[in-house]
Design a protein around this motif. Structure first.
Motif, PDB file in Angstrom:
ATOM      1  N   GLU A  50      15.594  52.997  75.610  1.00  0.00           N
ATOM      2  CA  GLU A  50      15.595  52.095  75.255  1.00  0.00           C
ATOM      3  C   GLU A  50      14.020  52.300  75.451  1.00  0.00           C
ATOM      4  O   GLU A  50      13.591  50.924  74.917  1.00  0.00           O
ATOM      5  N   GLU A  51      12.979  52.776  76.076  1.00  0.00           N
ATOM      6  CA  GLU A  51      12.369  52.510  76.246  1.00  0.00           C
ATOM      7  C   GLU A  51      11.557  52.735  74.825  1.00  0.00           C
ATOM      8  O   GLU A  51      10.499  51.704  74.423  1.00  0.00           O
ATOM      9  N   ASP A  52      11.658  53.518  74.240  1.00  0.00           N
ATOM     10  CA  ASP A  52      11.512  54.080  73.035  1.00  0.00           C
ATOM     11  C   ASP A  52      11.533  53.000  71.964  1.00  0.00           C
ATOM     12  O   ASP A  52      10.738  52.702  71.352  1.00  0.00           O
ATOM     13  N   VAL A  53      12.567  51.923  71.831  1.00  0.00           N
ATOM     14  CA  VAL A  53      13.097  51.103  71.330  1.00  0.00           C
ATOM     15  C   VAL A  53      12.683  50.000  71.465  1.00  0.00           C
ATOM     16  O   VAL A  53      11.897  49.659  70.360  1.00  0.00           O
ATOM     17  N   LEU A  54      11.838  49.252  72.624  1.00  0.00           N
ATOM     18  CA  LEU A  54      11.479  48.371  72.746  1.00  0.00           C
ATOM     19  C   LEU A  54      10.129  49.155  72.559  1.00  0.00           C
ATOM     20  O   LEU A  54       9.382  48.202  71.431  1.00  0.00           O
ATOM     21  N   TYR A  55       9.274  49.778  72.593  1.00  0.00           N
ATOM     22  CA  TYR A  55       8.034  50.335  72.137  1.00  0.00           C
ATOM     23  C   TYR A  55       7.813  50.167  70.526  1.00  0.00           C
ATOM     24  O   TYR A  55       6.503  49.501  70.230  1.00  0.00           O
ATOM     25  N   LYS A  56       8.493  50.813  70.017  1.00  0.00           N
ATOM     26  CA  LYS A  56       8.741  50.751  68.113  1.00  0.00           C
ATOM     27  C   LYS A  56       8.909  49.185  68.221  1.00  0.00           C
ATOM     28  O   LYS A  56       8.167  48.438  67.152  1.00  0.00           O
ATOM     29  N   TRP A  57       9.651  48.325  69.133  1.00  0.00           N
ATOM     30  CA  TRP A  57      10.105  47.102  67.929  1.00  0.00           C
ATOM     31  C   TRP A  57       8.902  46.601  68.131  1.00  0.00           C
ATOM     32  O   TRP A  57       8.434  45.756  67.023  1.00  0.00           O
ATOM     33  N   HIS A  58       8.371  46.662  69.182  1.00  0.00           N
ATOM     34  CA  HIS A  58       6.858  45.733  69.544  1.00  0.00           C
ATOM     35  C   HIS A  58       5.912  45.501  68.912  1.00  0.00           C
ATOM     36  O   HIS A  58       4.641  44.450  68.364  1.00  0.00           O
ATOM     37  N   ASN A  59       5.289  47.269  69.120  1.00  0.00           N
ATOM     38  CA  ASN A  59       4.039  47.593  68.193  1.00  0.00           C
ATOM     39  C   ASN A  59       3.962  47.597  66.613  1.00  0.00           C
ATOM     40  O   ASN A  59       3.590  47.645  65.753  1.00  0.00           O
ATOM     41  N   HIS A  60       5.432  48.422  65.985  1.00  0.00           N
ATOM     42  CA  HIS A  60       5.495  48.481  64.382  1.00  0.00           C
ATOM     43  C   HIS A  60       6.705  47.837  63.707  1.00  0.00           C
ATOM     44  O   HIS A  60       6.361  46.988  62.625  1.00  0.00           O
ATOM     45  N   VAL A  61       7.725  47.318  64.316  1.00  0.00           N
ATOM     46  CA  VAL A  61       8.923  46.787  63.426  1.00  0.00           C
ATOM     47  C   VAL A  61       8.714  45.269  62.957  1.00  0.00           C
ATOM     48  O   VAL A  61       7.753  44.769  62.209  1.00  0.00           O
ATOM     49  N   VAL A  62       8.600  44.383  64.236  1.00  0.00           N
ATOM     50  CA  VAL A  62       8.075  42.899  63.734  1.00  0.00           C
ATOM     51  C   VAL A  62       6.757  42.679  63.361  1.00  0.00           C
ATOM     52  O   VAL A  62       6.871  41.923  62.599  1.00  0.00           O
ATOM     53  N   PRO A  63       6.093  43.881  63.831  1.00  0.00           N
ATOM     54  CA  PRO A  63       3.994  42.953  62.791  1.00  0.00           C
ATOM     55  C   PRO A  63       4.602  43.693  61.349  1.00  0.00           C
ATOM     56  O   PRO A  63       3.772  43.217  60.465  1.00  0.00           O
ATOM     57  N   ALA A  64       5.261  44.440  60.863  1.00  0.00           N
ATOM     58  CA  ALA A  64       5.497  45.334  60.026  1.00  0.00           C
ATOM     59  C   ALA A  64       6.447  44.510  58.880  1.00  0.00           C
ATOM     60  O   ALA A  64       5.877  43.187  58.106  1.00  0.00           O
ATOM     61  N   TYR A  65       7.926  43.777  59.747  1.00  0.00           N
ATOM     62  CA  TYR A  65       7.921  42.954  59.393  1.00  0.00           C
ATOM     63  C   TYR A  65       7.254  41.175  59.044  1.00  0.00           C
ATOM     64  O   TYR A  65       7.280  40.556  57.600  1.00  0.00           O
ATOM     65  N   HIS A  66       6.226  40.709  59.694  1.00  0.00           N
ATOM     66  CA  HIS A  66       5.692  39.750  59.271  1.00  0.00           C
ATOM     67  C   HIS A  66       4.737  40.166  58.426  1.00  0.00           C
ATOM     68  O   HIS A  66       4.622  39.407  57.535  1.00  0.00           O
ATOM     69  N   GLU A  67       4.087  40.737  58.293  1.00  0.00           N
ATOM     70  CA  GLU A  67       3.269  41.913  57.620  1.00  0.00           C
ATOM     71  C   GLU A  67       4.139  42.089  55.833  1.00  0.00           C
ATOM     72  O   GLU A  67       3.658  41.533  54.742  1.00  0.00           O
ATOM     73  N   PHE A  68       4.683  42.410  55.538  1.00  0.00           N
ATOM     74  CA  PHE A  68       4.856  42.913  54.530  1.00  0.00           C
ATOM     75  C   PHE A  68       6.767  42.787  53.733  1.00  0.00           C
ATOM     76  O   PHE A  68       6.927  43.008  52.748  1.00  0.00           O
ATOM     77  N   LEU A  69       7.444  42.192  54.737  1.00  0.00           N
ATOM     78  CA  LEU A  69       8.628  41.269  53.930  1.00  0.00           C
ATOM     79  C   LEU A  69       8.589  39.840  54.549  1.00  0.00           C
ATOM     80  O   LEU A  69       9.101  39.680  53.155  1.00  0.00           O
ATOM     81  N   LEU A  70       8.611  39.149  55.681  1.00  0.00           N
ATOM     82  CA  LEU A  70       8.740  37.627  55.863  1.00  0.00           C
ATOM     83  C   LEU A  70       7.900  36.830  54.588  1.00  0.00           C
ATOM     84  O   LEU A  70       8.535  35.887  53.938  1.00  0.00           O
ATOM     85  N   PRO A  71       6.216  36.759  54.249  1.00  0.00           N
ATOM     86  CA  PRO A  71       5.834  36.444  53.161  1.00  0.00           C
ATOM     87  C   PRO A  71       6.781  35.914  52.299  1.00  0.00           C
ATOM     88  O   PRO A  71       5.743  35.699  50.939  1.00  0.00           O
ATOM     89  N   TYR A  72       7.235  37.543  51.616  1.00  0.00           N
ATOM     90  CA  TYR A  72       8.399  37.012  50.328  1.00  0.00           C
ATOM     91  C   TYR A  72       9.442  36.085  50.154  1.00  0.00           C
ATOM     92  O   TYR A  72      10.238  36.436  49.247  1.00  0.00           O
ATOM     93  N   LYS A  73       9.302  35.863  51.195  1.00  0.00           N
ATOM     94  CA  LYS A  73      11.042  35.213  51.641  1.00  0.00           C
ATOM     95  C   LYS A  73      11.213  34.402  50.261  1.00  0.00           C
ATOM     96  O   LYS A  73      12.451  33.868  50.316  1.00  0.00           O
ATOM     97  N   ASP A  74      10.378  33.323  50.605  1.00  0.00           N
ATOM     98  CA  ASP A  74      10.448  32.088  49.428  1.00  0.00           C
ATOM     99  C   ASP A  74      10.858  32.365  47.738  1.00  0.00           C
ATOM    100  O   ASP A  74      10.664  31.498  47.641  1.00  0.00           O
ATOM    101  N   THR A  75       9.973  33.723  47.911  1.00  0.00           N
ATOM    102  CA  THR A  75      10.505  34.790  46.352  1.00  0.00           C
ATOM    103  C   THR A  75      11.760  34.350  46.238  1.00  0.00           C
ATOM    104  O   THR A  75      12.181  35.048  44.472  1.00  0.00           O
TER     105      THR A  75
END
Length: 214
Positions: free
Chosen positions: A154-179
Protein backbone atom coordinates in the motif's frame (compact mmCIF):
# COMPACT_ATOMS: atom_id res chain seq x y z
CA UNK A 1 -13.71 -3.64 -45.24
CA UNK A 2 -15.46 -1.32 -47.64
CA UNK A 3 -16.84 0.91 -44.90
CA UNK A 4 -14.67 2.89 -42.52
CA UNK A 5 -15.09 1.55 -38.99
CA UNK A 6 -16.51 3.76 -36.24
CA UNK A 7 -13.82 4.55 -33.68
CA UNK A 8 -14.67 5.08 -30.03
CA UNK A 9 -12.12 6.48 -27.60
CA UNK A 10 -12.58 5.56 -23.94
CA UNK A 11 -10.42 7.52 -21.50
CA UNK A 12 -10.42 7.61 -17.73
CA UNK A 13 -8.04 8.02 -14.86
CA UNK A 14 -6.76 5.22 -12.67
CA UNK A 15 -9.55 3.89 -10.44
CA UNK A 16 -12.30 5.57 -12.47
CA UNK A 17 -13.88 2.20 -13.21
CA UNK A 18 -12.89 2.41 -16.86
CA UNK A 19 -12.13 -1.32 -17.11
CA UNK A 20 -15.56 -2.30 -15.77
CA UNK A 21 -17.21 0.21 -18.11
CA UNK A 22 -15.19 -1.19 -21.01
CA UNK A 23 -16.06 -4.81 -20.22
CA UNK A 24 -19.75 -3.91 -19.84
CA UNK A 25 -19.64 -2.11 -23.18
CA UNK A 26 -17.96 -5.00 -24.99
CA UNK A 27 -20.52 -7.43 -23.53
CA UNK A 28 -23.25 -5.88 -25.69
CA UNK A 29 -21.48 -6.83 -28.94
CA UNK A 30 -20.71 -10.03 -30.80
CA UNK A 31 -17.03 -10.82 -31.22
CA UNK A 32 -16.93 -9.81 -34.89
CA UNK A 33 -18.75 -6.50 -34.27
CA UNK A 34 -16.14 -4.81 -32.10
CA UNK A 35 -12.40 -4.88 -31.46
CA UNK A 36 -10.30 -3.34 -28.71
CA UNK A 37 -6.85 -1.80 -28.82
CA UNK A 38 -5.44 -0.75 -25.46
CA UNK A 39 -2.75 1.79 -24.66
CA UNK A 40 -1.46 -0.50 -21.89
CA UNK A 41 -0.02 -2.84 -24.52
CA UNK A 42 2.20 -0.07 -25.92
CA UNK A 43 4.46 0.66 -22.96
CA UNK A 44 8.11 0.76 -23.88
CA UNK A 45 9.82 -2.12 -22.05
CA UNK A 46 11.13 -0.86 -18.72
CA UNK A 47 13.30 -3.91 -18.07
CA UNK A 48 13.68 -5.82 -14.85
CA UNK A 49 13.28 -3.60 -11.79
CA UNK A 50 13.52 -4.03 -8.06
CA UNK A 51 10.47 -3.18 -5.95
CA UNK A 52 11.98 0.22 -5.08
CA UNK A 53 12.84 0.97 -8.72
CA UNK A 54 9.30 0.02 -9.74
CA UNK A 55 7.90 2.33 -7.07
CA UNK A 56 9.98 5.30 -8.28
CA UNK A 57 9.58 4.70 -12.03
CA UNK A 58 6.85 6.94 -13.43
CA UNK A 59 4.67 4.94 -15.82
CA UNK A 60 2.16 7.84 -15.93
CA UNK A 61 3.93 9.92 -18.56
CA UNK A 62 3.20 9.99 -22.31
CA UNK A 63 6.85 9.23 -23.10
CA UNK A 64 6.49 5.75 -21.57
CA UNK A 65 4.11 4.84 -24.43
CA UNK A 66 5.14 3.93 -27.97
CA UNK A 67 2.45 6.17 -29.43
CA UNK A 68 3.87 5.88 -32.95
CA UNK A 69 3.30 2.11 -33.00
CA UNK A 70 -0.05 2.61 -31.25
CA UNK A 71 -1.13 4.99 -34.04
CA UNK A 72 0.23 2.71 -36.76
CA UNK A 73 -1.73 -0.27 -35.43
CA UNK A 74 -4.97 1.73 -35.19
CA UNK A 75 -4.51 2.78 -38.82
CA UNK A 76 -3.94 -0.86 -39.81
CA UNK A 77 -7.21 -1.87 -38.16
CA UNK A 78 -9.00 0.94 -39.99
CA UNK A 79 -7.64 -0.47 -43.27
CA UNK A 80 -8.95 -3.92 -42.33
CA UNK A 81 -5.62 -5.50 -41.39
CA UNK A 82 -5.05 -7.88 -38.48
CA UNK A 83 -2.44 -6.79 -35.93
CA UNK A 84 -0.38 -8.92 -33.58
CA UNK A 85 0.82 -7.41 -30.32
CA UNK A 86 2.64 -8.73 -27.27
CA UNK A 87 0.48 -8.24 -24.18
CA UNK A 88 2.04 -5.99 -21.54
CA UNK A 89 2.67 -7.76 -18.22
CA UNK A 90 3.06 -4.68 -15.95
CA UNK A 91 6.69 -5.66 -15.23
CA UNK A 92 5.53 -8.79 -13.45
CA UNK A 93 8.23 -11.43 -14.06
CA UNK A 94 5.78 -14.20 -13.11
CA UNK A 95 3.15 -13.17 -15.65
CA UNK A 96 2.70 -15.28 -18.77
CA UNK A 97 2.89 -12.91 -21.73
CA UNK A 98 0.46 -13.64 -24.54
CA UNK A 99 0.55 -12.57 -28.18
CA UNK A 100 -2.67 -10.74 -28.90
CA UNK A 101 -4.40 -11.14 -32.25
CA UNK A 102 -6.47 -8.00 -32.81
CA UNK A 103 -8.90 -8.28 -35.70
CA UNK A 104 -10.59 -5.45 -37.61
CA UNK A 105 -14.29 -4.86 -36.93
CA UNK A 106 -17.05 -2.33 -37.73
CA UNK A 107 -16.45 -0.71 -34.33
CA UNK A 108 -12.96 -0.12 -32.95
CA UNK A 109 -12.48 0.84 -29.31
CA UNK A 110 -9.27 2.67 -28.43
CA UNK A 111 -8.72 3.04 -24.69
CA UNK A 112 -6.11 4.55 -22.44
CA UNK A 113 -4.98 7.45 -20.30
CA UNK A 114 -3.29 9.45 -23.07
CA UNK A 115 -5.48 8.77 -26.12
CA UNK A 116 -6.83 12.34 -26.08
CA UNK A 117 -3.37 13.81 -25.45
CA UNK A 118 -1.84 12.05 -28.46
CA UNK A 119 -3.12 14.45 -31.13
CA UNK A 120 -2.94 12.11 -34.15
CA UNK A 121 -4.76 9.35 -32.26
CA UNK A 122 -7.37 11.78 -30.92
CA UNK A 123 -8.03 12.99 -34.46
CA UNK A 124 -9.14 9.48 -35.48
CA UNK A 125 -11.82 9.18 -32.80
CA UNK A 126 -15.45 9.49 -33.88
CA UNK A 127 -16.88 9.39 -30.36
CA UNK A 128 -15.09 10.17 -27.10
CA UNK A 129 -16.14 8.74 -23.74
CA UNK A 130 -14.69 10.09 -20.49
CA UNK A 131 -15.06 7.94 -17.36
CA UNK A 132 -14.38 9.62 -14.02
CA UNK A 133 -14.72 9.10 -10.28
CA UNK A 134 -14.00 11.17 -7.17
CA UNK A 135 -10.36 11.04 -6.07
CA UNK A 136 -11.17 9.23 -2.81
CA UNK A 137 -13.17 6.53 -4.62
CA UNK A 138 -10.53 6.12 -7.32
CA UNK A 139 -7.72 5.81 -4.76
CA UNK A 140 -9.46 3.03 -2.84
CA UNK A 141 -10.02 1.13 -6.08
CA UNK A 142 -6.36 1.57 -6.99
CA UNK A 143 -5.17 0.31 -3.59
CA UNK A 144 -7.42 -2.74 -3.87
CA UNK A 145 -6.44 -3.53 -7.47
CA UNK A 146 -2.69 -3.05 -7.10
CA UNK A 147 -2.64 -5.00 -3.87
CA UNK A 148 -4.72 -7.96 -5.03
CA UNK A 149 -3.75 -8.21 -8.71
CA UNK A 150 -0.17 -6.95 -8.74
CA UNK A 151 1.05 -7.53 -5.20
CA UNK A 152 2.14 -3.94 -4.57
CA UNK A 153 2.46 -2.76 -0.94
CA UNK A 154 0.00 0.00 0.00
CA UNK A 155 2.89 2.39 0.73
CA UNK A 156 4.10 2.03 -2.86
CA UNK A 157 0.59 2.51 -4.24
CA UNK A 158 0.16 5.73 -2.24
CA UNK A 159 3.56 7.03 -3.38
CA UNK A 160 2.68 6.47 -7.03
CA UNK A 161 -0.80 7.92 -6.55
CA UNK A 162 0.35 11.24 -5.13
CA UNK A 163 3.54 11.63 -7.17
CA UNK A 164 2.65 10.08 -10.52
CA UNK A 165 -1.04 9.24 -11.00
CA UNK A 166 -2.79 12.43 -9.87
CA UNK A 167 -0.33 14.88 -11.52
CA UNK A 168 -0.56 12.95 -14.82
CA UNK A 169 -4.36 12.89 -14.68
CA UNK A 170 -4.54 16.67 -14.21
CA UNK A 171 -1.95 17.40 -16.92
CA UNK A 172 -2.64 14.84 -19.64
CA UNK A 173 -6.30 13.82 -19.34
CA UNK A 174 -8.54 16.21 -17.41
CA UNK A 175 -7.95 19.16 -19.82
CA UNK A 176 -9.65 17.11 -22.58
CA UNK A 177 -12.80 16.27 -20.59
CA UNK A 178 -14.84 19.03 -22.22
CA UNK A 179 -14.00 17.71 -25.70
CA UNK A 180 -15.72 14.40 -24.98
CA UNK A 181 -19.13 13.39 -26.31
CA UNK A 182 -20.13 11.28 -23.30
CA UNK A 183 -19.08 11.77 -19.67
CA UNK A 184 -19.73 8.90 -17.26
CA UNK A 185 -19.59 9.50 -13.50
CA UNK A 186 -18.71 6.20 -11.86
CA UNK A 187 -18.48 6.75 -8.10
CA UNK A 188 -20.71 3.87 -7.07
CA UNK A 189 -19.85 0.31 -7.89
CA UNK A 190 -23.35 -0.36 -9.19
CA UNK A 191 -23.17 -2.57 -12.27
CA UNK A 192 -26.80 -1.87 -13.23
CA UNK A 193 -26.11 1.81 -13.87
CA UNK A 194 -23.04 1.17 -16.02
CA UNK A 195 -24.72 -1.66 -17.92
CA UNK A 196 -27.68 0.63 -18.67
CA UNK A 197 -25.41 3.42 -19.99
CA UNK A 198 -23.34 1.05 -22.13
CA UNK A 199 -26.45 -0.64 -23.49
CA UNK A 200 -27.97 2.68 -24.57
CA UNK A 201 -24.80 3.63 -26.48
CA UNK A 202 -24.29 0.17 -27.98
CA UNK A 203 -27.85 -0.14 -29.31
CA UNK A 204 -27.40 2.99 -31.42
CA UNK A 205 -23.96 1.95 -32.67
CA UNK A 206 -24.94 -1.63 -33.53
CA UNK A 207 -27.92 -0.44 -35.53
CA UNK A 208 -25.86 2.12 -37.43
CA UNK A 209 -22.52 0.37 -37.96
CA UNK A 210 -22.84 -3.38 -37.42
CA UNK A 211 -25.99 -3.98 -39.50
CA UNK A 212 -25.26 -1.70 -42.43
CA UNK A 213 -24.42 -4.59 -44.75
CA UNK A 214 -27.44 -6.68 -43.74
Amino acid sequence: MSNKPFIIGIAGGSGSGKTFFLNSFLHHFKQDEVTLVSQDDYYFPAGEMTQEENKLYNFDLPRTIDNEQFLLDIKKLIKGEVIYKKEYNFNNPLAVTKILEINPAPIIIVEGLFILHFKEIAALLDHRIFVEADDSVALQRRIKRDGMERGYPEEDVLYKWHNHVVPAYHEFLLPYKDTCDTIVINNEDTPDQIIKITEEISVVLKDKYCHRND
